[in-house]
Design a protein around this motif. Structure first.
Motif, PDB file in Angstrom:
ATOM      1  N   ILE A 317       0.843  -1.185   0.000  1.00 48.17           N
ATOM      2  CA  ILE A 317       0.000   0.000   0.000  1.00 48.17           C
ATOM      3  C   ILE A 317       0.886   1.245   0.000  1.00 48.17           C
ATOM      4  N   LEU A 318       0.688   2.101  -0.979  1.00 47.70           N
ATOM      5  CA  LEU A 318       1.399   3.375  -1.051  1.00 47.70           C
ATOM      6  C   LEU A 318       0.460   4.458  -0.535  1.00 47.70           C
ATOM      7  N   GLY A 319       0.660   4.891   0.691  1.00 47.21           N
ATOM      8  CA  GLY A 319      -0.236   5.882   1.259  1.00 47.21           C
ATOM      9  C   GLY A 319      -0.506   5.617   2.721  1.00 47.21           C
ATOM     10  N   PRO A 320      -1.513   6.265   3.294  1.00 45.78           N
ATOM     11  CA  PRO A 320      -1.807   6.116   4.720  1.00 45.78           C
ATOM     12  C   PRO A 320      -2.337   4.737   5.071  1.00 45.78           C
ATOM     13  N   ASP A 321      -2.454   4.478   6.354  1.00 46.71           N
ATOM     14  CA  ASP A 321      -2.960   3.211   6.874  1.00 46.71           C
ATOM     15  C   ASP A 321      -4.434   3.069   6.521  1.00 46.71           C
ATOM     16  N   ILE A 322      -4.770   2.060   5.697  1.00 44.37           N
ATOM     17  CA  ILE A 322      -6.161   1.919   5.275  1.00 44.37           C
ATOM     18  C   ILE A 322      -7.073   1.496   6.423  1.00 44.37           C
ATOM     19  N   GLU A 323      -6.506   0.895   7.470  1.00 43.57           N
ATOM     20  CA  GLU A 323      -7.323   0.447   8.589  1.00 43.57           C
ATOM     21  C   GLU A 323      -8.138   1.596   9.183  1.00 43.57           C
ATOM     22  N   ARG A 324      -7.606   2.795   9.100  1.00 37.24           N
ATOM     23  CA  ARG A 324      -8.289   3.956   9.662  1.00 37.24           C
ATOM     24  C   ARG A 324      -9.400   4.487   8.766  1.00 37.24           C
ATOM     25  N   HIS A 325      -9.524   3.907   7.580  1.00 39.03           N
ATOM     26  CA  HIS A 325     -10.494   4.426   6.618  1.00 39.03           C
ATOM     27  C   HIS A 325     -11.508   3.373   6.171  1.00 39.03           C
ATOM     28  N   ILE A 326     -11.565   2.256   6.860  1.00 37.56           N
ATOM     29  CA  ILE A 326     -12.540   1.219   6.525  1.00 37.56           C
ATOM     30  C   ILE A 326     -13.918   1.645   7.015  1.00 37.56           C
ATOM     31  N   ILE A 327     -14.894   1.594   6.118  1.00 38.46           N
ATOM     32  CA  ILE A 327     -16.295   1.821   6.465  1.00 38.46           C
ATOM     33  C   ILE A 327     -17.081   0.598   5.989  1.00 38.46           C
ATOM     34  N   PRO A 328     -17.614  -0.204   6.901  1.00 34.12           N
ATOM     35  CA  PRO A 328     -18.388  -1.373   6.467  1.00 34.12           C
ATOM     36  C   PRO A 328     -19.654  -0.948   5.711  1.00 34.12           C
ATOM     37  N   TYR A 329     -19.698  -1.263   4.441  1.00 36.28           N
ATOM     38  CA  TYR A 329     -20.863  -0.934   3.622  1.00 36.28           C
ATOM     39  C   TYR A 329     -21.990  -1.936   3.887  1.00 36.28           C
ATOM     40  N   ARG A 330     -23.195  -1.433   3.913  1.00 33.73           N
ATOM     41  CA  ARG A 330     -24.350  -2.328   3.965  1.00 33.73           C
ATOM     42  C   ARG A 330     -24.469  -3.008   2.608  1.00 33.73           C
ATOM     43  N   MET A 331     -24.597  -4.317   2.611  1.00 35.39           N
ATOM     44  CA  MET A 331     -24.686  -5.070   1.378  1.00 35.39           C
ATOM     45  C   MET A 331     -26.118  -5.098   0.845  1.00 35.39           C
ATOM     46  N   HIS A 332     -26.261  -5.591  -0.366  1.00 40.23           N
ATOM     47  CA  HIS A 332     -27.575  -5.708  -1.005  1.00 40.23           C
ATOM     48  C   HIS A 332     -28.487  -6.606  -0.180  1.00 40.23           C
ATOM     49  N   ASP A 333     -29.779  -6.368  -0.282  1.00 40.20           N
ATOM     50  CA  ASP A 333     -30.752  -7.159   0.471  1.00 40.20           C
ATOM     51  C   ASP A 333     -30.673  -8.648   0.154  1.00 40.20           C
ATOM     52  N   ASN A 334     -30.155  -8.997  -1.036  1.00 42.99           N
ATOM     53  CA  ASN A 334     -30.109 -10.414  -1.441  1.00 42.99           C
ATOM     54  C   ASN A 334     -28.757 -11.062  -1.134  1.00 42.99           C
TER      55      ASN A 334
END
Length: 350
Positions: A317-334
């Motif tokens: 990874i080239l850049g900041p720590d991605i762990e600080r930018h994880i946002i759990p997306y709500r998945m599709h209803d199916n």
């Protein structure tokens, strides 16, 4: 295709992954199959301005991109999957960011090409989503790829029987430099739609009504879904042996969660990713969305076949720590149905 139908069916269980890795399959500038030990680099940026984020994500690859586009036709492939919802499409400012990056290093006309599934047509979506003013600002040509010639390829149909599919030749042309520019979105079949799927699912020809060769109900993109949920994962994997973007960019400034790819809701995420390995870029993209790699079938298979790097330990990874930018997306209803790709592939209906 040199194999008989019966031979093709025997060929599938034998494992395309192992065959692909062993034969060093090549694509148009996508490169040979990756040795399992090879590392891939993914550039990551976070911030509050979409254009600045994408520009920052592209910087580490400037030399490679400059060399790669030399003598090639650059095609930016946005994601205009449907009409009626700007959130489902690549934002025009994301396109401007890429064009700003290309301007000092590329002196030919850039193509923005799409093959939307919308019955209103590609040019309608270009106008609706604000690409027409962008084309006037830059040396850009808007192209409906559904009007380009098609080439016959083979994918997996119902009951694991091979079927022919017409693929837009732009995606196979040796002089094309394909830039996949995708919004980060949840999906209704394969959990997430990012850079690799943006190109693969655009490649089947979808002739619009009124075209002289149009045949009612002849919808090439729909063939990718034959074999149901296992089939679409497999067919994306299968076509990736021949079609891959040379540059993969994810615009996660505002993503889409829920019932994507067209009816989800916005996620203010403020991130961007870029890299030359679409599998690796998408691998980090789903991680930022809180999606498990083990749940995305085609991405794992592509990595196993050496078509990109999906092993997290082998992605730099080239850049900041991605762990600080994880946002759990709500998945599709199916989502429960989507995960049935893990069932026995002989159960074609998932």
């Amino acid at each position: 295709m040199s194999l008989s139908r019966r031979g093709f069916i025997r060929y599938i269980p034998a494992g395309l992954a192992g065959i692909a890795a062993g034969s060093q399959i090549k694509t148009h500038e996508a490169g040979a199959a990756l040795p399992s030990s090879m590392k891939s680099r993914v550039s990551f940026a976070a911030g509050k301005d979409r254009r600045e984020l994408i520009a920052e994500a592209l910087k580490p690859f400037e030399n490679e991109i400059r060399a790669g586009i030399k003598g090639k036709q650059v095609v930016i492939k946005p994601n205009c999957v449907w009409d009626g919802n700007p959130l489902c499409a690549t934002d025009p400012d994301a396109i401007r960011a890429v064009l700003d990056f290309l301007k000092p290093i590329y002196d030919r006309q850039v193509i923005i090409g799409e093959s939307t599934a919308s019955p209103k047509g590609t040019m309608y979506t270009f106008e609706e989503y604000g690409y027409t003013p962008t084309a006037k600002e830059y040396n850009v040509k808007l192209v409906d790829l559904n009007l380009q010639p098609g080439v016959t390829e083979w994918i997996l149909g119902e009951n694991r029987i091979p079927i022919a599919i017409k693929i837009i030749d732009t995606f196979l042309a040796p002089d094309s430099y394909i830039i996949s520019l995708a919004r980060m979105k949840a999906h209704n079949c394969v959990l997430a739609t990012l850079t690799l799927k943006n190109v693969i699912m655009a490649s089947p020809l979808n002739l619009p009504a009124g075209h002289p060769d149009f045949v009612s109900n002849q919808y090439e993109k729909a063939k990718m879904h034959q074999g149901n949920i296992h089939g679409i994962n497999y067919n994306i994997y299968l076509l990736t042996h021949k079609i891959r973007p040379q540059l993969a960019i994810i615009d996660g400034f505002v993503g889409m969660e829920g019932n994507g790819p067209t009816e989800g809701t916005p996620v203010e995420h403020g991130v961007a990713l870029a890299g030359l390995d679409a599998v690796a870029v998408d691998r980090i993209g789903i991680e930022l969305m809180g999606v498990r790699y083990a749940d995305v079938g085609y991405l794992q298979w592509c990595s196993d076949a050496g078509l990109g790097q999906g092993n997290r330990e082998k992605i730099e990874i080239l850049g900041p720590d991605i762990e600080r930018h994880i946002i759990p997306y709500r998945m599709h209803d199916n989502i429960e149905w989507q995960l049935k790709w893990k069932n026995d592939p002989k159960t074609v209906n998932g």
